[in-house]
Design an enzyme around this catalytic site. Structure first.
Site, mmCIF file in Angstrom:
data_model
loop_
_atom_site.group_PDB
_atom_site.id
_atom_site.type_symbol
_atom_site.label_atom_id
_atom_site.label_comp_id
_atom_site.label_asym_id
_atom_site.label_seq_id
_atom_site.Cartn_x
_atom_site.Cartn_y
_atom_site.Cartn_z
ATOM 1 N N ASP A 146 -33.813 3.477 10.214
ATOM 2 C CA ASP A 146 -33.133 1.413 9.115
ATOM 3 C C ASP A 146 -34.092 1.711 8.665
ATOM 4 O OD1 ASP A 146 -33.257 -1.076 8.524
ATOM 5 O OD2 ASP A 146 -31.899 -1.754 10.248
ATOM 6 N N ARG A 205 -28.263 10.688 11.783
ATOM 7 C CA ARG A 205 -27.723 12.548 11.144
ATOM 8 C C ARG A 205 -27.850 13.272 10.364
ATOM 9 N NH1 ARG A 205 -22.146 9.786 11.075
ATOM 10 N NH2 ARG A 205 -21.881 8.614 12.953
ATOM 11 N N ASN A 238 -25.633 3.221 8.394
ATOM 12 C CA ASN A 238 -26.352 4.092 8.827
ATOM 13 C C ASN A 238 -25.731 5.703 8.983
ATOM 14 O OD1 ASN A 238 -28.496 4.292 10.822
ATOM 15 N ND2 ASN A 238 -26.391 3.735 12.345
ATOM 16 N N HIS A 240 -15.022 7.852 6.464
ATOM 17 C CA HIS A 240 -15.360 6.177 5.828
ATOM 18 C C HIS A 240 -14.740 6.527 4.711
ATOM 19 C CE1 HIS A 240 -19.764 6.887 6.267
ATOM 20 N NE2 HIS A 240 -19.388 5.641 7.032
ATOM 21 N N GLU A 278 -13.907 -2.689 4.481
ATOM 22 C CA GLU A 278 -13.159 -1.887 5.036
ATOM 23 C C GLU A 278 -11.834 -3.345 6.554
ATOM 24 O OE1 GLU A 278 -16.644 0.103 6.714
ATOM 25 O OE2 GLU A 278 -16.168 1.721 6.705
ATOM 26 N N HIS A 315 -20.968 5.648 0.117
ATOM 27 C CA HIS A 315 -21.305 4.451 0.937
ATOM 28 C C HIS A 315 -22.287 4.786 1.776
ATOM 29 C CE1 HIS A 315 -18.956 2.408 4.447
ATOM 30 N NE2 HIS A 315 -20.159 2.962 4.731
ATOM 31 N N ARG A 355 -8.314 0.610 13.032
ATOM 32 C CA ARG A 355 -8.518 1.054 12.820
ATOM 33 C C ARG A 355 -8.830 2.536 13.542
ATOM 34 N NH1 ARG A 355 -14.656 1.422 10.298
ATOM 35 N NH2 ARG A 355 -15.335 3.388 8.807
ATOM 36 N N GLY A 408 -24.421 -1.059 4.603
ATOM 37 C CA GLY A 408 -25.728 -1.889 4.325
ATOM 38 C C GLY A 408 -26.609 -1.183 3.222
ATOM 39 N N ILE A 409 -27.686 0.204 2.708
ATOM 40 C CA ILE A 409 -27.794 0.259 2.366
ATOM 41 C C ILE A 409 -27.595 0.957 0.670
ATOM 42 C CG2 ILE A 409 -29.626 2.779 1.761
ATOM 43 C CD1 ILE A 409 -29.793 3.175 4.371
ATOM 44 N N GLY A 410 -26.516 0.885 0.447
ATOM 45 C CA GLY A 410 -25.589 1.069 -0.639
ATOM 46 C C GLY A 410 -25.613 -0.664 -1.548
ATOM 47 N N ARG A 415 -34.684 -0.107 6.140
ATOM 48 C CA ARG A 415 -35.099 -1.203 6.320
ATOM 49 C C ARG A 415 -36.645 -1.100 6.810
ATOM 50 N NH1 ARG A 415 -31.350 -5.660 8.541
ATOM 51 N NH2 ARG A 415 -30.449 -3.510 9.225
ATOM 52 N N ASN A 424 -11.439 -3.014 15.404
ATOM 53 C CA ASN A 424 -11.973 -2.058 15.480
ATOM 54 C C ASN A 424 -12.338 -1.411 16.742
ATOM 55 O OD1 ASN A 424 -14.096 0.082 14.798
ATOM 56 N ND2 ASN A 424 -14.688 -0.446 13.171
HETATM 57 P P1 AMP Z 1 -23.244 0.028 7.291
HETATM 58 O O1 AMP Z 1 -24.007 0.915 8.506
HETATM 59 O O2 AMP Z 1 -23.101 -0.237 6.419
HETATM 60 O O3 AMP Z 1 -23.857 -1.399 8.593
HETATM 61 O O4 AMP Z 1 -25.868 0.193 7.495
HETATM 62 C C1 AMP Z 1 -26.678 -0.597 8.314
HETATM 63 C C2 AMP Z 1 -28.049 0.235 7.524
HETATM 64 O O5 AMP Z 1 -28.083 -0.638 6.145
HETATM 65 C C3 AMP Z 1 -28.841 -0.016 8.317
HETATM 66 O O6 AMP Z 1 -29.334 0.599 9.815
HETATM 67 C C4 AMP Z 1 -30.491 -0.735 7.523
HETATM 68 O O7 AMP Z 1 -30.554 1.253 7.178
HETATM 69 C C5 AMP Z 1 -29.432 -0.660 5.444
HETATM 70 N N1 AMP Z 1 -29.632 -2.134 5.890
HETATM 71 C C6 AMP Z 1 -29.214 -3.165 5.910
HETATM 72 N N2 AMP Z 1 -29.475 -4.111 5.118
HETATM 73 C C7 AMP Z 1 -30.684 -3.652 4.547
HETATM 74 C C8 AMP Z 1 -31.643 -4.314 3.436
HETATM 75 N N3 AMP Z 1 -32.062 -5.746 3.355
HETATM 76 N N4 AMP Z 1 -32.742 -3.186 2.723
HETATM 77 C C9 AMP Z 1 -32.625 -2.361 2.706
HETATM 78 N N5 AMP Z 1 -31.940 -1.463 4.189
HETATM 79 C C10 AMP Z 1 -30.866 -2.709 4.459
#
Ligand code: AMP
Length: 392
Positions: free
Chosen positions: A278, A236, A206, A177, A379, A203, A88, A326-328, A280, A7
Site C-alpha cells: 500500500d 506484482r 494496487n 484496465h 469503471e 491508472h 465487468r 487509488g495512487i493516481g 500509504r 463486478n
Molecule cells: P485501487 O486499486 O485503485 O483501489 O488503489 C488502491 C491503492 O491506492 C492502495 O493500495 C494505496 O496504495 C493507494 N492509496 C489509497 N489512498 C491513498 C492515499 N491517501 N495516499 C496514497 N495512496 C493511496
C-alpha cells in the site's frame, strides 16, 4: 431506467445501481466471502450503510439478497424495472473489441478464454449466470477489460517469440484496465475538445497500467499477456526477464506455480520494501527513514516515468497526461515525483493544484509543456453506460 453495474470475483460480488440516462447512483454494495464461512454484505443507500451477516453459498444467494434489499428499501417495486445488467469481464481475448449482449454463445466464449484469465473469467461467469437466472428479463451485457486495447497494431501487441505462439496459442499483449482507460480517454477528450488528441492515461492502483491513446483509440498499453507486465505494482513485478522464473524454480526448489504466485502476490512495492503493497504505508515508511520503502518508491516512480517517456515518443508528442486509480488520485507525493522527473518534456508541476485527493484537477502550471490532470476514474459508470446503450 434502472441499470446495474456488476463486478463478480470468485468469492465477492460488487454492484452499483444507476438511474439512467441521468447517471445517478442509487445504491451500491458488496457481498463478501461467498462460499466461505462468515459471509456478509454491506450496502450503501441514501448515505446510510447496511451491514448483514448472511449465509452466501454461491453467487445466486448474493443476487437473491440483493433483490430482497432493493425491494425492501423501495429502490424498485418489481424486477421488471431493472432493464440492464452490465458485467465487468476481464478477458474478451481478441474476439471482443467492444461490449456485447451476453448470449449462450458469448458465455461459451468466455469459458474458452478462462485459460487466459483463470482467476477472473470463471468468477465473472458465475456472476453472469446468477443474474441471468435471478433477473431473466434484464439485458445482460459483458463489458471487457481487454476491449479498449483491441485497436493496438500487430507491431505493438506481438512479442518477439515464434509467430506460431501467437497464432496457435494466443500469446500476445492483451492489456487490461481497459474500462478505466476508456473512461479516462473519454473524459480527457471532453476536457481537451480535440478529436485527434494524444493522451497518456495512467491508472495507478494496487494494480497499475499506462496507456498511449490517439484519437480516442489505444495505441499501446503497459500490461501484457497477463496483468503482471508493465509498471511495478503493489504486489506484482511489472516487466521482468522471463529467465528469472526457471532460475528461481531451480534455486529455491519451489514449484513453478509457487514462483508465479510470488511474482504476482509478493513482489512489487511489497517485495522491494518488505513492508507493504500500500503506497500509504510506503510513504509512512519513507517518513520514518525506512530505506527499502524509499527504494521501492524510487523504482515505482521510475517505472511509470519510463513508460510515459516511451509513449511520448511513440505518440510523437502528447497533448495531456492523466492520473487515476487509488495512487493516481490520492498520492500527492507520487504524482509530484513522477511529474518532476518529466521536467525534460517541459512539464511543470503546480504544487498547490497538486495538493488534491480524489477530485478532478489540472495539476500543472499554465506554461507547462504538457498539461497533467487528476481524473477520478469510474469503471462502474462506464459499465452501466455500455449496458444502457443496449437497452435504451
Ligand atoms: P485501487 O486499486 O485503485 O483501489 O488503489 C488502491 C491503492 O491506492 C492502495 O493500495 C494505496 O496504495 C493507494 N492509496 C489509497 N489512498 C491513498 C492515499 N491517501 N495516499 C496514497 N495512496 C493511496
Amino acid at each position: 431506467m434502472k441499470i446495474l453495474s456488476v463486478n463478480s470475483g470468485s468469492s465477492s460480488l460488487k454492484f452499483k445501481m444507476y438511474e439512467m440516462p441521468e447517471e445517478k447512483e442509487i445504491i451500491s454494495g458488496v457481498f463478501e466471502r461467498i462460499g466461505e464461512n462468515n459471509s456478509f454484505y454491506t450496502i450503501k443507500l441514501n448515505g446510510e450503510k447496511i451491514e448483514k451477516k448472511v449465509e452466501l453459498d454461491n453467487h445466486e444467494d448474493a443476487v437473491k439478497y440483493l433483490i430482497e434489499e432493493l425491494i425492501e428499501n423501495k429502490v424498485i417495486k418489481s424486477l421488471e424495472e431493472i432493464k440492464g445488467v452490465g458485467h465487468r469481464v476481464v478477458h474478451g481475448a481478441d474476439k471482443y473489441a467492444s461490449s456485447v449482449i451476453i448470449t449462450n454463445d458469448v458465455i461459451r466464449d468466455l469459458e474458452k478464454f478462462s485459460d487466459l484469465a483463470p482467476l477472473h473469467n470463471p468468477a465473472n461467469i458465475l456472476g453472469i449466470k446468477a443474474f441471468k437466472k435471478m433477473i431473466p428479463n434484464a439485458v445482460e451485457v459483458a463489458v471487457f477489460d481487454t476491449a479498449f486495447h483491441q485497436t493496438m497494431k500487430e507491431e505493438n501487441y506481438l512479442y518477439a517469440v515464434p509467430y506460431e505462439w501467437y497464432t496457435n496459442y494466443g500469446v500476445r499483449k492483451y492489456g487490461f484496465h481497459g474500462i478505466s482507460h476508456h473512461y479516462l480517454t473519454k473524459r480527457m477528450m471532453e476536457i481537451l475538445r480535440k478529436k485527434d488528441a494524444k493522451i497518456i492515461t495512467c491508472h495507478l492502483g494496487n494494480g497499475g497500467s499506462i496507456t498511449a491513446v490517439c484519437g480516442g483509440k489505444c495505441v499501446d498499453t503497459s500490461m501484457g499477456f497477463t496483468p503482471n507486465a508493465g509498471i511495478i505494482m503493489g504486489t506484482r513485478t511489472g516487466d521482468i526477464d522471463g529467465s528469472i522464473i526457471p532460475y528461481m524454480v531451480e534455486k529455491t526448489g519451489k514449484s513453478l506455480s509457487e514462483i508465479i504466485n510470488i511474482l504476482n502476490k509478493n513482489s512489487g512495492l511489497l517485495g522491494i520494501s518488505g513492508v507493504s503493497n500500500d503506497s500509504r504505508d510506503i510513504e509512512d515508511g519513507i517518513a520514518n527513514g525506512n530505506k527499502r520503502c524509499a527504494l521501492a518508491q524510487k523504482m515505482f516512480v521510475q517505472s511509470i516515468v519510463d513508460y510515459i517517456a516511451r509513449y511520448y515518443v511513440k505518440l510523437n508528442g502528447v497533448d495531456a497526461i492523466c492520473f487515476a486509480g487509488g495512487i493516481g488520485e490520492k498520492s500527492i507525493k507520487t504524482r509530484k515525483e513522477i511529474i518532476e522527473k518529466l521536467a525534460v518534456l517541459g512539464i511543470k508541476l503546480d504544487e498547490q493544484a497538486n495538493n488534491v485527493r480524489g477530485k478532478e484537477a489540472l495539476i500543472t502550471t499554465s506554461d507547462s509543456g504538457i498539461p497533467c490532470y487528476v481524473i477520478p476514474t469510474n469503471e462502474e459508470l462506464m459499465i452501466a453506460r455500455d449496458a444502457f446503450s443496449f437497452v435504451k
